[in-house]
Design an enzyme around this catalytic site. Sequence first.
Site, mmCIF file in Angstrom:
data_model
loop_
_atom_site.group_PDB
_atom_site.id
_atom_site.type_symbol
_atom_site.label_atom_id
_atom_site.label_comp_id
_atom_site.label_asym_id
_atom_site.label_seq_id
_atom_site.Cartn_x
_atom_site.Cartn_y
_atom_site.Cartn_z
ATOM 1 N N SER A 264 -8.798 4.365 -1.539
ATOM 2 C CA SER A 264 -8.815 3.748 -2.862
ATOM 3 C C SER A 264 -9.634 4.610 -3.827
ATOM 4 O O SER A 264 -9.238 5.745 -4.108
ATOM 5 C CB SER A 264 -9.340 2.319 -2.764
ATOM 6 O OG SER A 264 -9.133 1.619 -3.969
ATOM 7 N N ASP B 211 0.954 -3.121 -1.933
ATOM 8 C CA ASP B 211 -0.417 -2.970 -2.427
ATOM 9 C C ASP B 211 -0.451 -3.385 -3.892
ATOM 10 O O ASP B 211 0.201 -2.763 -4.745
ATOM 11 C CB ASP B 211 -0.847 -1.514 -2.276
ATOM 12 C CG ASP B 211 -2.317 -1.276 -2.546
ATOM 13 O OD1 ASP B 211 -2.962 -2.138 -3.175
ATOM 14 O OD2 ASP B 211 -2.817 -0.214 -2.147
ATOM 15 N N HIS C 149 -3.522 -2.919 0.728
ATOM 16 C CA HIS C 149 -4.547 -1.945 0.353
ATOM 17 C C HIS C 149 -5.404 -1.488 1.527
ATOM 18 O O HIS C 149 -6.452 -0.881 1.340
ATOM 19 C CB HIS C 149 -5.427 -2.554 -0.738
ATOM 20 C CG HIS C 149 -6.172 -1.538 -1.551
ATOM 21 N ND1 HIS C 149 -5.558 -0.507 -2.220
ATOM 22 C CD2 HIS C 149 -7.510 -1.391 -1.792
ATOM 23 C CE1 HIS C 149 -6.461 0.227 -2.841
ATOM 24 N NE2 HIS C 149 -7.648 -0.274 -2.596
#
Length: 328
Positions: A186, A272, A301
Amino acid sequence: MLRDLSLPELREYRPAVEEPADFDEFWARELAAAAAHDAPPRFVSIQTRMQHAQVIDVMFPGYGGDPIRGWLLLPHHSPPDRALVVEYIGYGGGRGDPFDWLTWSCAGHPHLIMDTRGQGGGWLTADTPDPSDPGAPSTPGFLTRGIADPRTHYYTRLFIDAAQAVAAARRHPASAGRSVVTTGGSQGGALAIVAAHLAGDVAAALPEVPFLAHPRRAVEVTDSRPYLELIEYLSVHRAEVDLVFRTLSYLDVVNHAKRATAPALFSVGLVDDITPASTVFAAYNHYAGPKQIEVYPFNGHDGGGTQHFLAKLAFLDSLPARPDPRPA
């Protein structure tokens, strides 16, 4: 469930993103300014209950010379072909405890984890403040801090920290003869790509579900945080849309991916809602170096979890050996 483009469409998705004419000059200036703060990193061995690795408390100069903390885990058994892994942390987290970071050192890789300035209030604690924050009004969070100018934006500071972390890793004796690779999920995935661009001579980048790629697209398809911070900010600062996205164009991971040439392994989850698949593929499809992507059709995610960690190990094993670039 987030509904984005189909997988065949994603594989061909190469959007035109705004790229400022002075993009390269801007980052060259920022790197030069950081290089002026050339204090050596501090490496202090600490006592823990960890049995398989030595734990080093790290401090190095980041953006503006600000002290950035980290952990360096040095496994007691580490074959010489194992790369030194520099890892960056997801949004809201910090370096936490060394026991939070066992995977790479358990696989024999020296492992530096960079703390994240000003964060650490979400899911892992941090020890690094952000003294260079000018304190301009922003939406709660980090995405709109200093949004009026790329020179004051939070992520400009964090991107420089990420490049400096690679430089610090190379200055520890454990790096001798080893290549350096970058990784993270991320926000950490964004930093892995950015460091591969800005730090230079990175042997591989392993970004999972990278954040901050094509933010203009992101705010059109998701209202999840952190991108919701942009939506909230612009709902109040209605006249600043062009200004905000111009600042973000210096930070857009797509523009950094265009300049990163190290071999890369990405991951993406097709459901996601935090880093939508189209934004990940925007970075992947524009990435300049050799690349692969692992697609997890029914994942969000998480970046592929342990399965993807094993894929990263296999990817590194597949790369040709690289000599140490430093003079003997």
